[in-house]
Design a protein around this motif. Structure first.
Motif, mmCIF file in Angstrom:
data_model
loop_
_atom_site.group_PDB
_atom_site.id
_atom_site.type_symbol
_atom_site.label_atom_id
_atom_site.label_comp_id
_atom_site.label_asym_id
_atom_site.label_seq_id
_atom_site.Cartn_x
_atom_site.Cartn_y
_atom_site.Cartn_z
ATOM 1 N N SER A 104 -16.908 3.666 1.104
ATOM 2 C CA SER A 104 -16.099 2.699 0.370
ATOM 3 C C SER A 104 -14.665 3.206 0.211
ATOM 4 O O SER A 104 -13.704 2.435 0.323
ATOM 5 N N GLY A 105 -14.533 4.517 -0.042
ATOM 6 C CA GLY A 105 -13.202 5.097 -0.167
ATOM 7 C C GLY A 105 -12.394 4.998 1.114
ATOM 8 O O GLY A 105 -11.171 4.812 1.071
ATOM 9 N N VAL A 106 -13.066 5.104 2.256
ATOM 10 C CA VAL A 106 -12.370 4.938 3.537
ATOM 11 C C VAL A 106 -11.799 3.527 3.644
ATOM 12 O O VAL A 106 -10.650 3.320 4.062
ATOM 13 N N GLY A 107 -12.597 2.537 3.224
ATOM 14 C CA GLY A 107 -12.113 1.160 3.238
ATOM 15 C C GLY A 107 -10.935 0.963 2.307
ATOM 16 O O GLY A 107 -9.947 0.294 2.647
ATOM 17 N N ILE A 108 -11.028 1.572 1.106
ATOM 18 C CA ILE A 108 -9.930 1.467 0.143
ATOM 19 C C ILE A 108 -8.675 2.146 0.671
ATOM 20 O O ILE A 108 -7.549 1.731 0.368
ATOM 21 N N THR A 109 -8.854 3.185 1.467
ATOM 22 C CA THR A 109 -7.710 3.888 2.047
ATOM 23 C C THR A 109 -7.060 3.086 3.165
ATOM 24 O O THR A 109 -5.829 2.953 3.229
ATOM 25 N N LEU A 110 -7.880 2.525 4.057
ATOM 26 C CA LEU A 110 -7.340 1.820 5.224
ATOM 27 C C LEU A 110 -6.889 0.404 4.893
ATOM 28 O O LEU A 110 -5.933 -0.104 5.486
ATOM 29 N N GLY A 111 -7.587 -0.249 3.956
ATOM 30 C CA GLY A 111 -7.305 -1.653 3.652
ATOM 31 C C GLY A 111 -5.858 -1.943 3.293
ATOM 32 O O GLY A 111 -5.231 -2.834 3.891
ATOM 33 N N GLN A 237 -4.988 9.272 -2.495
ATOM 34 C CA GLN A 237 -5.982 9.262 -3.567
ATOM 35 C C GLN A 237 -7.340 8.800 -3.050
ATOM 36 O O GLN A 237 -8.388 9.335 -3.444
ATOM 37 N N GLY A 238 -7.316 7.784 -2.177
ATOM 38 C CA GLY A 238 -8.564 7.292 -1.604
ATOM 39 C C GLY A 238 -9.286 8.350 -0.793
ATOM 40 O O GLY A 238 -10.508 8.488 -0.866
ATOM 41 N N VAL A 239 -8.515 9.124 -0.013
ATOM 42 C CA VAL A 239 -9.109 10.187 0.800
ATOM 43 C C VAL A 239 -9.746 11.249 -0.086
ATOM 44 O O VAL A 239 -10.879 11.695 0.154
ATOM 45 N N MET A 240 -9.041 11.660 -1.135
ATOM 46 C CA MET A 240 -9.571 12.692 -2.041
ATOM 47 C C MET A 240 -10.831 12.199 -2.750
ATOM 48 O O MET A 240 -11.813 12.940 -2.909
ATOM 49 N N GLY A 241 -10.822 10.935 -3.172
ATOM 50 C CA GLY A 241 -12.005 10.373 -3.816
ATOM 51 C C GLY A 241 -13.189 10.286 -2.869
ATOM 52 O O GLY A 241 -14.331 10.547 -3.259
ATOM 53 N N SER A 242 -12.919 9.941 -1.610
ATOM 54 C CA SER A 242 -13.986 9.844 -0.611
ATOM 55 C C SER A 242 -14.613 11.200 -0.335
ATOM 56 O O SER A 242 -15.836 11.330 -0.242
ATOM 57 N N ILE A 243 -13.782 12.217 -0.204
ATOM 58 C CA ILE A 243 -14.295 13.562 0.054
ATOM 59 C C ILE A 243 -15.163 14.035 -1.110
ATOM 60 O O ILE A 243 -16.250 14.591 -0.916
ATOM 61 N N SER A 244 -14.704 13.783 -2.337
ATOM 62 C CA SER A 244 -15.465 14.193 -3.516
ATOM 63 C C SER A 244 -16.803 13.471 -3.581
ATOM 64 O O SER A 244 -17.837 14.077 -3.890
#
Length: 378
Positions: A104-111, A237-244
């Motif tokens: 989901s974080g990847v989508g939030i990052t790319l969107g 921020q999206g990338v950091m959240g996705s990794i976590s």
């Protein structure tokens, strides 16, 4: 379209307000009628709503569609409620939730980047094009749900539910009885058992809601960033959240003795409080971005921790209802937080909004410490 700031604010408040009321109701319906069935239905309704959103030129219709989307777009909640139907091991569930949040974080990052480029290249018809793409994505997701295998651990419907299903011949009567039964289920749950989880969820949701309602304006006014670079900060921020989120299983391995999640809750509020304090004292945008790393980590982990707390205390019959109620608590914060951020920025200044975000995390830190100390004494 000539809309003022009040209408723009209403777009967020209407959506969050309907999310608040519909979360437990849709979750309860999924407990009664099947999570796959309700998930497919809500996905198809959202597909239609987004398509119409791209065709309309009326502000009133847009506000109404935001209400429809706020009521029915419970995709993540229903998907999370599906996981225990396929995997009953709590450790593996946590890993699955982490991977779901990471995707989901990847989508939030790319969107935002994709949407921004489309709008910039073709400002006239870009919004309609984007709305159609989103509508197609929801149809595709509904098709994916149809191909899910039969759940391994779902409970068979009771005779009472089978009797209710006979009423499906009359659509209106069936819907009425389903909603009526949902309210009965909501009333039967012992809500006092979960008050601390919902309170922690509300504090984190409010803190992050206030922060995210204002941070783009804060970056622009304080560090003079252009919208393009603000978008890069969002993606970071999206990338950091996705990794976590992806490594939540690894993070949980350090808390094997924390069976009541009190230590994890304490560490989440401590991490958020330190991060927001760091943002306040940052002297340049580079320091600001560095402090976003622990903030994104704390926010991502907090969502999964509260979800695991709900699942730990609940039984299978009320799982969807409780996850829906948990999401509604966050939606309530989403209704209140933008108004608090707006009033704070209007009367005190944009730089003081982060203080309004810091206050609930400090309160959560004190409450978590008190709760954990009391548990040790007991």
């Amino acid at each position: 379209m000539g809309a003022n700031h009040i209408y723009v604010g209403l777009l967020g408040s209407i959506y969050a307000g309907f999310q608040l009321g519909s979360g437990p109701l849709i979750g309860s319906l999924s407990d009664l009628k099947g999570r796959r069935t309700i998930l497919i239905l809500t996905l198809l309704i959202c597909s239609v709503a987004y398509t119409v959103l791209g065709l309309t030129s009326s502000i009133l219709v847009i506000l109404l569609l935001r209400g429809v989307l706020g009521f029915f777009k419970q995709t993540q909640m229903l998907a999370k409620a599906l996981v225990p139907d396929y995997e009953n091991n709590e450790q593996k569930q946590a890993e699955i939730y982490g991977k779901m949040a990471a995707i989901s974080g990847v989508g939030i990052t790319l969107g935002p980047m994709i949407g921004g480029h489309i709008m910039e290249d073709n400002p006239n018809g870009a919004f309609m094009f984007i709305a159609f793409i989103v509508g197609i994505c929801f149809i595709f997701n509904a098709a994916l749900v149809c191909f899910l295998p039969k759940p391994k651990h779902s409970k068979k419907p009771s005779k009472r539910n089978k009797t209710k299903d006979v009423l499906s011949e009359n659509l209106v009567l069936s819907l009425f009885n389903s909603f009526k039964q949902s309210f009965v289920v909501l009333y039967s749950i012992n809500w006092s058992k979960y008050w601390d989880i919902f309170l922690y969820k509300a504090l984190v949701g409010f803190a992050m809601g206030v922060y995210y309602s204002n941070y783009a304006l804060y970056l622009k006014t304080t560090y003079d960033l252009s919208p393009k670079y603000v978008g890069y900060v969002i993606s970071f921020q999206g990338v950091m959240g996705s990794i976590s989120s992806y490594f939540i299983g690894y993070i949980n391995s350090f808390y094997k003795k924390d069976v009541d999640y009190s230590l994890r809750s304490l560490h989440v509020f401590l991490l958020l409080s330190i991060s927001l304090t760091g943002l306040i004292v940052s002297i340049n945008v580079y320091n600001y971005v560095i402090w976003l790393i622990p903030l994104a980590m704390g926010n991502a982990v907090s969502r999964l921790v509260t979800l695991e707390m709900v699942l730990k205390r609940s039984d299978g019959d009320h799982r969807g209802t409780l996850i829906g109620a948990s999401n509604s608590v966050r939606s309530l914060s989403g209704v209140v937080a933008p108004m608090v951020a707006g009033f704070t920025g209007q009367f005190l200044g944009v730089s003081y909004v982060i203080y309004a975000s810091l206050a609930p995390t400090v309160l959560g830190l004190v409450m978590s410490y008190h709760y954990r100390t009391k548990r040790k004494v007991d």
